[in-house]
Design a protein around this motif. Structure first.
Motif, mmCIF file in Angstrom:
data_model
loop_
_atom_site.group_PDB
_atom_site.id
_atom_site.type_symbol
_atom_site.label_atom_id
_atom_site.label_comp_id
_atom_site.label_asym_id
_atom_site.label_seq_id
_atom_site.Cartn_x
_atom_site.Cartn_y
_atom_site.Cartn_z
ATOM 1 N N GLY A 1 0.703 -1.206 0.031
ATOM 2 C CA GLY A 1 0.071 -0.043 0.192
ATOM 3 C C GLY A 1 0.838 1.356 -0.048
ATOM 4 N N LEU A 2 1.789 1.317 0.903
ATOM 5 C CA LEU A 2 2.810 2.584 0.680
ATOM 6 C C LEU A 2 3.552 2.609 -0.377
ATOM 7 C CD1 LEU A 2 4.009 4.932 2.278
ATOM 8 C CD2 LEU A 2 5.844 3.258 3.126
ATOM 9 N N LEU A 3 3.929 1.326 -1.085
ATOM 10 C CA LEU A 3 4.657 1.553 -2.463
ATOM 11 C C LEU A 3 3.751 2.145 -3.435
ATOM 12 C CD1 LEU A 3 6.779 1.060 -4.317
ATOM 13 C CD2 LEU A 3 5.869 -1.313 -4.662
ATOM 14 N N GLN A 4 2.080 1.373 -3.418
ATOM 15 C CA GLN A 4 1.543 2.297 -4.450
ATOM 16 C C GLN A 4 1.218 3.710 -4.118
ATOM 17 O OE1 GLN A 4 -1.590 -0.706 -3.871
ATOM 18 N NE2 GLN A 4 -1.059 -2.070 -5.597
ATOM 19 N N ALA A 5 1.167 4.147 -3.017
ATOM 20 C CA ALA A 5 0.805 5.359 -2.786
ATOM 21 C C ALA A 5 1.999 6.265 -3.042
ATOM 22 C CB ALA A 5 0.595 5.766 -1.116
ATOM 23 N N VAL A 6 3.125 5.796 -2.726
ATOM 24 C CA VAL A 6 4.195 6.618 -3.397
ATOM 25 C C VAL A 6 4.631 6.686 -5.023
ATOM 26 C CG1 VAL A 6 6.799 7.107 -3.111
ATOM 27 C CG2 VAL A 6 5.559 6.607 -1.219
ATOM 28 N N GLY B 1 2.328 6.043 -7.181
ATOM 29 C CA GLY B 1 1.191 6.693 -7.695
ATOM 30 C C GLY B 1 1.403 8.338 -8.071
ATOM 31 N N LEU B 2 2.334 8.948 -7.277
ATOM 32 C CA LEU B 2 2.576 10.196 -7.613
ATOM 33 C C LEU B 2 3.285 10.379 -8.845
ATOM 34 C CD1 LEU B 2 4.029 11.058 -4.153
ATOM 35 C CD2 LEU B 2 1.708 11.578 -4.772
ATOM 36 N N ALA B 3 4.001 9.206 -9.145
ATOM 37 C CA ALA B 3 4.651 9.156 -10.524
ATOM 38 C C ALA B 3 3.765 9.253 -11.650
ATOM 39 C CB ALA B 3 5.776 8.114 -10.802
ATOM 40 N N ALA B 4 2.426 8.496 -11.635
ATOM 41 C CA ALA B 4 1.615 8.520 -12.629
ATOM 42 C C ALA B 4 0.794 9.844 -12.920
ATOM 43 C CB ALA B 4 0.578 7.588 -12.304
ATOM 44 N N GLY B 5 0.779 10.556 -12.003
ATOM 45 C CA GLY B 5 -0.017 11.990 -12.067
ATOM 46 C C GLY B 5 1.132 13.107 -12.246
ATOM 47 N N LEU C 1 2.287 -0.999 -11.491
ATOM 48 C CA LEU C 1 3.046 0.221 -11.001
ATOM 49 C C LEU C 1 3.811 0.834 -12.369
ATOM 50 C CD1 LEU C 1 5.019 -1.629 -8.292
ATOM 51 C CD2 LEU C 1 3.109 -0.201 -7.975
ATOM 52 N N VAL C 2 4.123 2.216 -11.923
ATOM 53 C CA VAL C 2 4.820 2.878 -12.939
ATOM 54 C C VAL C 2 6.344 2.690 -12.618
ATOM 55 C CG1 VAL C 2 5.339 5.295 -13.812
ATOM 56 C CG2 VAL C 2 3.071 4.552 -12.794
ATOM 57 N N VAL C 3 7.223 2.238 -13.597
ATOM 58 C CA VAL C 3 8.390 2.116 -13.655
ATOM 59 C C VAL C 3 9.148 3.064 -14.232
ATOM 60 C CG1 VAL C 3 10.187 0.270 -13.962
ATOM 61 C CG2 VAL C 3 8.067 -0.442 -13.497
ATOM 62 N N LEU C 4 10.092 3.594 -13.716
ATOM 63 C CA LEU C 4 10.791 5.029 -14.245
ATOM 64 C C LEU C 4 12.312 4.723 -14.835
ATOM 65 C CD1 LEU C 4 9.305 8.002 -12.102
ATOM 66 C CD2 LEU C 4 8.539 6.945 -13.930
ATOM 67 N N VAL C 5 12.641 3.492 -14.786
ATOM 68 C CA VAL C 5 13.909 3.045 -15.038
ATOM 69 C C VAL C 5 14.004 1.910 -15.717
ATOM 70 C CG1 VAL C 5 14.691 2.068 -12.700
ATOM 71 C CG2 VAL C 5 16.641 2.806 -14.109
ATOM 72 N N GLU C 6 14.852 1.586 -16.890
ATOM 73 C CA GLU C 6 14.833 0.458 -17.332
ATOM 74 C C GLU C 6 16.091 -0.576 -16.783
ATOM 75 O OE1 GLU C 6 15.082 1.407 -21.603
ATOM 76 O OE2 GLU C 6 12.959 2.208 -21.537
ATOM 77 N N GLY C 7 15.867 -1.812 -17.340
ATOM 78 C CA GLY C 7 17.165 -2.760 -17.139
ATOM 79 C C GLY C 7 17.260 -3.313 -15.847
ATOM 80 N N LYS C 8 16.069 -3.391 -15.006
ATOM 81 C CA LYS C 8 16.053 -3.905 -13.744
ATOM 82 C C LYS C 8 15.417 -5.326 -13.592
ATOM 83 C CE LYS C 8 18.148 -0.341 -11.580
ATOM 84 N NZ LYS C 8 19.296 -0.472 -11.084
ATOM 85 N N ALA D 1 19.670 10.116 2.562
ATOM 86 C CA ALA D 1 19.449 8.818 2.570
ATOM 87 C C ALA D 1 17.957 8.541 2.557
ATOM 88 C CB ALA D 1 20.219 8.206 3.835
ATOM 89 N N LEU D 2 17.347 9.340 3.177
ATOM 90 C CA LEU D 2 15.735 9.171 3.487
ATOM 91 C C LEU D 2 15.140 9.535 2.250
ATOM 92 C CD1 LEU D 2 15.064 10.556 6.843
ATOM 93 C CD2 LEU D 2 15.246 8.365 6.291
ATOM 94 N N LEU D 3 15.611 10.759 1.497
ATOM 95 C CA LEU D 3 15.354 10.786 0.045
ATOM 96 C C LEU D 3 15.476 9.887 -0.781
ATOM 97 C CD1 LEU D 3 13.928 13.128 -1.796
ATOM 98 C CD2 LEU D 3 16.193 14.117 -2.002
ATOM 99 N N GLN D 4 16.638 9.307 -0.675
ATOM 100 C CA GLN D 4 16.956 8.137 -1.470
ATOM 101 C C GLN D 4 15.815 6.988 -1.671
ATOM 102 O OE1 GLN D 4 18.356 7.050 -4.239
ATOM 103 N NE2 GLN D 4 20.602 6.962 -3.631
ATOM 104 N N GLY D 5 15.412 6.766 -0.444
ATOM 105 C CA GLY D 5 14.543 5.766 -0.268
ATOM 106 C C GLY D 5 13.091 6.156 -0.945
ATOM 107 N N PHE D 6 12.899 7.263 -0.596
ATOM 108 C CA PHE D 6 11.425 7.697 -1.178
ATOM 109 C C PHE D 6 11.571 7.625 -2.792
ATOM 110 C CE2 PHE D 6 9.221 11.282 -3.481
ATOM 111 C CZ PHE D 6 7.968 11.224 -3.008
ATOM 112 N N CYS D 7 12.655 8.133 -3.379
ATOM 113 C CA CYS D 7 12.929 7.838 -4.865
ATOM 114 C C CYS D 7 12.810 6.834 -5.322
ATOM 115 C CB CYS D 7 14.216 8.481 -5.300
ATOM 116 S SG CYS D 7 14.250 10.398 -5.002
#
Length: 239
Positions: free
Chosen positions: A14-19, A21-25, A103-110, A146-152
């Protein structure tokens, strides 16, 4: 496929989808910016903080000890990344977008890589905790990064929240638990460097510690004082 964490609970997902989901909009340029920051930008910022901390540490009265602490930070990160290899293989958790294609994926090759624990979160928190042991102000700033890294990483859709938390925990444990052993080796090493041509890497010229080290080196290499001249009477007797 058998995985220990494949069945992700609602709070994690749920937390992953909430964060994510910001990328989708968000506008495309925001997604591109967050992707670059989460993949490279924060690591470059942490490198800049380490450079700043090193320049300051060389001017401290305890410069060899401070520089030893800064050396320990990237070494600890490397050890944490090595420890993550068997952990990642045992957990065998796929990337979140594999099981959740919405999910919206913003990086390739993973696609063929594993998710637990987050390498980027491990690296960023390892540097932050290592810096905090040497320079509180820069360490706190690194902690924010570091906290911002996790959010990103969640925004980009490549890690679950527990992947990020696991990386934070792994890095913190390695840095703090192994620090006494590491410093027992690195502090004498840095003191030894001050007696070589590499001394400017540890002690800044013109600083108080640099002047003290220069005086010690001069005392250690000074030519022996000449023996006192024999009195004239003793020379005559010897003749």
């Amino acid at each position: 496929m058998s995985t220990l964490l494949a069945d992700t609970g609602n709070p994690d997902l749920g937390l992953l989808q909430a964060v994510n989901g910001l990328a989708a909009g968000a506008p495309h340029w925001v997604d591109s910016l967050v992707s670059w920051v989460g993949e490279y930008g924060i690591l470059l910022g942490l490198a800049a903080l380490c450079l700043t901390a090193w320049l300051q540490a060389r001017r401290r009265p305890d410069a060899p000890v401070a520089v030893a602490g800064l050396i320990w930070a990237p070494v600890a990160v490397a050890l944490a990344e090595l420890a993550n290899l068997p952990i990642s293989a045992i957990v065998d958790r796929p990337r979140p977008f594999v099981d959740h294609p919405e999910l919206v994926v913003l990086v390739e090759g993973k696609e063929g890589t594993l998710s637990f624990v987050s390498d980027h979160s491990t690296m960023s928190m390892g540097i932050a905790v290592g810096l905090l042991l040497v320079n509180r102000r820069l360490g706190l700033l690194a902690g924010v990064l570091a906290l911002l890294q996790g959010f990103c990483r969640m925004f980009m859709g490549v890690h679950y929240p527990t992947d990020v938390i696991g990386g934070y925990a792994l890095a913190t444990a390695v840095v703090l638990l192994l620090a006494p052993i590491a410093m027992a080796v690195l502090v004498p090493f840095c003191h030894a460097l001050t007696r070589t041509a590499l001394a400017p890497l540890v002690v800044a010229r013109g600083s108080r510690s640099g002047r003290a080290e220069t005086r010690r080196r001069r005392r250690g290499t000074a030519a022996p004082a000449p023996a006192p001249e024999e009195p004239a009477a003793e020379r005559d007797l010897a003749a």
